[in-house]
Design an enzyme around this catalytic site. Structure first.
Site, mmCIF file in Angstrom:
data_model
loop_
_atom_site.group_PDB
_atom_site.id
_atom_site.type_symbol
_atom_site.label_atom_id
_atom_site.label_comp_id
_atom_site.label_asym_id
_atom_site.label_seq_id
_atom_site.Cartn_x
_atom_site.Cartn_y
_atom_site.Cartn_z
ATOM 1 C CE LYS A 99 -3.311 2.660 2.666
ATOM 2 N NZ LYS A 99 -3.897 2.900 4.009
ATOM 3 N N GLY A 160 -7.846 8.687 10.683
ATOM 4 C CA GLY A 160 -8.123 8.620 12.110
ATOM 5 C C GLY A 160 -9.223 9.529 12.610
ATOM 6 C CB ALA A 186 -8.237 7.470 5.378
ATOM 7 N N GLY A 187 -10.866 7.385 7.460
ATOM 8 C CA GLY A 187 -11.958 8.231 7.913
ATOM 9 C C GLY A 187 -13.278 7.546 8.176
ATOM 10 C CG ASN A 208 -6.582 0.741 12.605
ATOM 11 O OD1 ASN A 208 -6.577 1.454 13.602
ATOM 12 N ND2 ASN A 208 -5.803 -0.336 12.518
ATOM 13 C CB THR A 209 -9.385 5.038 13.882
ATOM 14 O OG1 THR A 209 -8.057 5.233 13.390
ATOM 15 C CG2 THR A 209 -9.589 5.869 15.135
#
Length: 259
Positions: A99, A160, A186-187, A208-209
């Site tokens: 990635k 995040g 992301a996000g 993830n977050t």
């Protein structure tokens, strides 16, 4: 339509039945375990620099053989650094997937599309399965496709942030115009946002977050799995029409007042 084995995500000739990808932001073995067991993750992202700090062998002990490791180039500030990290990941046995993350903006952590395109072209020629993280821009996405990217990974909102699909309209353009898998990266902060991305036609979602910071990590991992499957099923089924003005009765209004 089925969202099981017949509906596969294909990246660089490799087939996956899961459309959830675990990102690398907040890494813990408990998180990895939950996402493999509860979210059926088949791709796990890993920042190579973090693996070096914690011992790559120890991390790999917790990742089953049937799960694909996706090293990222987190920490790279330009194409040259990203290429160096990718080559190192291959040398230490992480395979051909990579990635690409090129970020030199320390405040908002926005990807540098220009440097990402350069790194993608170099690594694709070296046989890597390149998955580039990018700011959703049609011209940049076309350049990445021409450079040999295996997919396009636009951000939904800053890394995040858990703010969701702030770039929704631009992601939709990529889905409509780019003939590669579009993976929202992301996000994404809630299962409902992951579901919406899949309803739009995204090929997969990376998160993830949202899971790592949840009150119950295994339960949230399972919720993401179900949301992604629901969104994919809705997309394949064909969403119902939208009426911009006025209304359309869902039940007939004629006949029932006669006599």
């Amino acid at each position: 339509m089925s969202t099981t084995n017949e509906d596969k995500l294909i990246l660089g000739g490799h087939e996956f039945t899961s459309r959830f990808i675990l990102g690398s932001g907040k890494f813990s073995l408990d998180l990895v375990k939950a996402c493999i067991e509860k979210a059926d993750a088949q791709i796990i992202t890993l920042a190579l620099r973090r693996a070096n700090e914690g011992g790559l062998a120890n991390i790999l002990d917790y990742i089953p053989d049937n799960v694909t490791l996706l090293p990222n180039t987190s920490g790279a500030r330009n194409a040259e650094e990203a290429v160096r990290i990718a080559r190192l990941s291959r040398e230490v046995g992480c395979g051909d997937f990579v990635k690409i993350e090129v970020v030199h903006d320390s405040k908002y952590l926005l990807p540098d599309n220009y440097e990402t395109i350069k790194a993608t072209e170099i690594l694709a020629k070296e046989g890597f399965v390149v998955m580039p993280y990018m700011y959703p821009d049609l011209n940049a996405a076309r350049a990445l496709a021409d450079a040999g990217a295996a997919c396009i990974m636009p951000l939904g909102s800053p890394i995040g942030s858990n703010k969701g699909l702030c770039t929704k309209d631009f992601i939709q353009i990529l889905i409509d115009e780019i003939d590669l898998p579009i993976i929202v990266d992301a996000g994404i902060g809630r299962p409902s946002q992951a579901c919406e991305a899949m309803e739009m036609g995204a090929s997969a979602v990376m998160a993830n977050t949202a899971i790592a910071t949840a009150g119950n990590v295994p339960a949230m991992a399972e919720a993401f799995k179900k949301a992604i499957e629901a969104g994919r099923s809705a997309y394949l089924s064909g969403l119902g029409r939208t009426i911009e003005r006025g209304a359309s009765a869902s039940s007939p209004l004629t006949g029932f007042l006669e006599n």
